[in-house]
Design a protein around this motif. Structure first.
Motif, short mmCIF file in Angstrom:
data_model
loop_
_atom_site.label_atom_id
_atom_site.label_comp_id
_atom_site.label_asym_id
_atom_site.label_seq_id
_atom_site.Cartn_x
_atom_site.Cartn_y
_atom_site.Cartn_z
N GLY A 1 0.82 -1.21 0.00
CA GLY A 1 0.00 0.00 0.00
C GLY A 1 0.85 1.26 0.00
N ILE A 2 1.97 1.22 0.72
CA ILE A 2 2.85 2.39 0.78
C ILE A 2 3.45 2.68 -0.59
CG2 ILE A 2 5.01 3.26 1.77
CD1 ILE A 2 4.21 1.75 4.38
N LEU B 1 -4.22 -1.86 3.12
CA LEU B 1 -5.60 -1.57 2.69
C LEU B 1 -5.89 -0.08 2.79
CD1 LEU B 1 -7.60 -4.51 4.36
CD2 LEU B 1 -7.00 -4.26 1.97
N LEU B 2 -5.43 0.54 3.89
CA LEU B 2 -5.72 1.96 4.09
C LEU B 2 -4.99 2.82 3.07
CD1 LEU B 2 -7.08 4.12 5.88
CD2 LEU B 2 -4.97 4.21 7.20
N ALA C 1 8.03 4.10 -0.61
CA ALA C 1 7.20 5.02 -1.38
C ALA C 1 7.96 5.58 -2.58
CB ALA C 1 6.72 6.15 -0.48
N VAL C 2 9.27 5.83 -2.41
CA VAL C 2 10.07 6.30 -3.54
C VAL C 2 10.12 5.20 -4.61
CG1 VAL C 2 12.36 7.03 -4.28
CG2 VAL C 2 11.41 7.91 -2.14
N ASN D 1 0.86 -4.07 -8.26
CA ASN D 1 0.69 -5.44 -8.73
C ASN D 1 1.56 -6.48 -8.03
OD1 ASN D 1 -0.61 -7.23 -10.32
ND2 ASN D 1 0.55 -6.79 -12.19
N GLY D 2 1.62 -6.42 -6.70
CA GLY D 2 2.36 -7.44 -5.97
C GLY D 2 3.85 -7.19 -5.82
N ARG D 3 4.36 -6.07 -6.38
CA ARG D 3 5.80 -5.81 -6.26
C ARG D 3 6.24 -5.72 -4.80
NH1 ARG D 3 4.66 -3.00 -10.93
NH2 ARG D 3 6.05 -3.36 -12.69
N GLY D 4 5.37 -5.17 -3.95
CA GLY D 4 5.70 -5.06 -2.52
C GLY D 4 5.93 -6.42 -1.90
#
Lengths: 349, 313
Positions: free
Chosen positions: B45-46, B102-103, B209-210, B229-232
């Motif tokens: 999310g971030i 989610l937030l 975030a960057v 798309n799932g990169r996190g």
């Protein structure tokens, strides 16, 4: 700052905490409504009216709550044993796939036999899908959060492949969708001419069954013990890994039923937009219910109401319907804080 | 072109390094959090919030670097939210992390719709342009791959060096590592574990975030829903794969990106015999496989996911 344990509050007080969490959520999200240039009171009124202001609204909310009860139960069961199943979305889609595989004419059986057969197969498929990450966790120590999350993407691509390949509806005009399930494989509507279907009844029955399993059986006791303190559970002779496997099977099976119920009861066929994130929303549903299976019913109806109500509201007021997602996510965070405050007192110095 | 020849072309490696860049930022961010003892599942999310914040700043007339800065600040803000709930309050890092994802995602989508209510196709901006380094960029293949990138990619590599240097060569880094291994020892030195952990999560989240912003203001030029798309989640796997070491995690990210770039090219030369979804699945499957391979010898930071309360043992 430190946390001090305090005695468990009475049931009445415990029930107040979700309400306090929801009240806090409403206050926080009213800031966003103000930012959108609308009045929070009228927006929340429109949401409530859209969710429960008419027979149509109420039935729509219960229809939307049905898959959320299943995924909420799946998460509640898993999280109780501290098995972090974030893959309910994938399990839901696999449930949809199996429903379509068996329900589009492959098995020429009467409804009373066909539907139970499909349900058993659906649950088995969902259970197996979560068994993989559970085995990786217990055998290799691979964190199940990451594996279940990554499986969501893999399964969605897999479904997309099926819908453009073997499951593609030849009459679908190139649209990636499956054939409709045959009449014998459809769950009947609860009220003639309305969308609410027997999946809702199955969901309620599942909640009661899961509650019985969790509260009244040895398995439920073992799951709670493993979640509370897995070392302690091992010490008193509980087979921790085996309990986690059983938890995974139950949780995966429940989440897959959400897919079955959506295909068989509501949509009739499988598409790539079968679920707008019911698997993830199930986490919020379970947490709002404090992982209590019966509470899941109430929290699923509440969360469904927010989504249904916000859709109606955004058509009337100029506030994006994504406010519903923000409210749901915020309520998850306020709820975990509320649960903490039932057990601890915060001492500032 | 032959499937193997691709591996020796400069354009392939240029793409691989470009694909690796957002992963490098976010993996370094997650690594800092985890070294301090906090699993940050808010990453997905971030990154989404950062992708939007960076793009929106530039779209509203800001400088590209202002976009990077705003993204970092937005990331740090979500990081502080995560840290407040998980560090002093000691709440479940799994649940809070998912909640933050989610937030951050829903707030991003809400803001996007609020700011651009009538838009059907996402507006474009002028993104970072490649900045070849004179001399170095004319080295065949390797030089081209590494030194014809955008300034933000160079910054990604700088961030790896900075994270490694801070973690292993400075007192702050020692405190961060100790907070993740043996927090009581940190407290015994008179340093606040809570402070160290919260700081680490805020800085780590800024980097995530960057990483997200890289996608919207360097790799592409607009913001889409679901673009992370799932990169996190993949970055979380990369941290484990890299045994919580910046250098190894960097190699993991580049290998992963090379694989990702390779599957896209294989897709093109396979001529549609194999469904394209099979290729798209590979990065996720590869991440799971990598986790399994390293699981046996993985040595997690000992205090990872264990909340710390002063005076408790």
């Amino acid at each position: 700052m430190r946390l001090e344990p305090k005695p468990a509050p009475s049931l009445a007080v415990t029930l107040l905490f979700p309400l306090a969490a929801i009240a806090t959520t409403l206050m926080l999200t009213s800031l966003l409504v103000l930012a959108a240039g609308a009045s929070p009171l009228s927006v929340f009124y429109l949401v409530a009216k859209g969710a429960a202001g008419s027979q149509f609204a109420l039935l729509e909310t219960l229809t939307r709550a049905t898959p959320l009860i299943f995924t909420g139960l799946a998460i509640a069961v898993a999280f109780r044993a501290k098995l972090w199943n974030i893959g309910a979305e994938a399990q839901l889609y696999i449930g949809g796939v199996v429903t379509v595989l068996l329900g589009t004419g492959a098995l020429p059986l009467p409804s009373v036999i066909l539907i139970p057969v499909i349900m058993v197969a659906v649950m088995a498929a969902g259970a197996l899908l979560l068994l993989g990450p559970a085995v990786l966790k217990t055998r290799f120590g691979v964190d199940e959060v990451v594996t279940t999350l990554l499986l969501n993407f893999i399964v969605l691509l897999f479904v997309s492949m099926l819908l453009q390949g073997v499951l593609k509806d030849p009459m679908g005009l190139g649209w990636p969708q499956s054939q409709k399930v045959i009449a014998e494989a459809q769950l009947p509507r609860l009220i003639q001419g309305k969308r609410l279907h027997y999946g809702f009844v199955i969901a309620l029955a599942s909640a009661v069954l899961v509650w019985v399993v969790m509260k009244k059986t040895v398995l439920g006791y073992e799951m709670r013990a493993v979640g509370h303190n897995s070392e302690g559970a091992r010490f008193v002779g509980i087979l921790v890994n085996r309990t986690l496997m059983k938890t995974a099977l139950l949780s995966g099976g429940l989440a897959a039923l959400a897919g079955f119920s959506e295909v068989s009861g509501l949509k009739g066929n499988l598409t790539l937009d079968l679920s707008p994130g019911y698997g993830y929303t199930g986490i919020v549903v379970a947490m709002l219910a404090m992982l209590n299976p019966l509470g899941v019913i109430a929290s699923a109806v509440f969360v469904a109401g927010i989504f249904v109500g916000a859709d109606a509201m955004s058509r009337a007021a100029k506030v994006p319907s994504y406010i519903a997602d923000v409210m749901v996510a915020t309520s998850l965070l306020t709820m975990v804080v509320a649960i903490l405050l039932t057990r601890f007192r915060i001492r500032w110095r | 072109m032959d499937a193997l020849d691709i591996l020796f072309t400069a354009s392939f490696w240029v793409a691989a390094i470009r694909i690796a860049s957002p992963l490098i930022f976010a993996t370094m961010g997650e690594l800092i959090c985890e070294r301090a003892g906090v699993l940050n599942l808010g990453i997905e999310g971030i990154m989404t919030a950062g992708a939007f914040a960076g793009w929106f700043t530039v779209y509203s007339g800001g400088d590209l670097w202002a976009g990077v800065l705003v993204a970092a600040l937005v990331g740090a803000m979500f990081g502080l939210l995560h840290a407040t709930l998980t560090v002093p309050l000691g709440l479940s890092q799994h649940v809070v992390g998912i909640g933050v994802t989610l937030l951050a995602t829903s707030l991003t989508y809400f803001t996007y719709r609020l700011a651009l209510p009538e838009v059907t196709s996402p507006p474009k901006i002028e993104p970072f342009q490649p900045l070849p380094i004179p001399g170095l960029s004319s080295i065949p293949v390797v030089g081209e791959a590494l030194f014809t990138q955008t300034p933000l990619t160079y910054l990604a590599f700088v961030s790896v060096a900075a994270v490694a240097w801070i973690l292993y060569r400075t007192p702050v880094g020692l405190a961060v590592r100790a907070a993740g291994e043996n927090p009581s020892a940190v407290e015994a030195q008179g340093i606040s574990v809570t402070g160290i952990r919260m700081g680490a999560v805020a800085v780590g989240s800024a980097l995530m975030a960057v990483g997200g912003a890289f996608l919207t203001i360097s790799a592409f030029n607009s913001f889409f829903f679901q673009m992370i798309n799932g990169r996190g989640w993949i970055c979380i796997a990369l941290v484990v794969f890299g045994s919580w070491r910046p250098g190894k995690a960097l190699i993991g990210a580049i290998l992963f990106a090379a694989f990702d770039a390779y599957q896209v090219r294989l897709q093109q030369i396979s001529g549609g015999i194999v469904p394209y979804q099979v290729f798209l699945m590979m990065p996720y499957a590869l991440s799971i496989l990598a986790l399994i391979l390293v699981a046996r010898r993985a040595t997690y930071p000992k205090a990872l996911m264990i909340p710390y309360q002063k005076g408790e043992r």
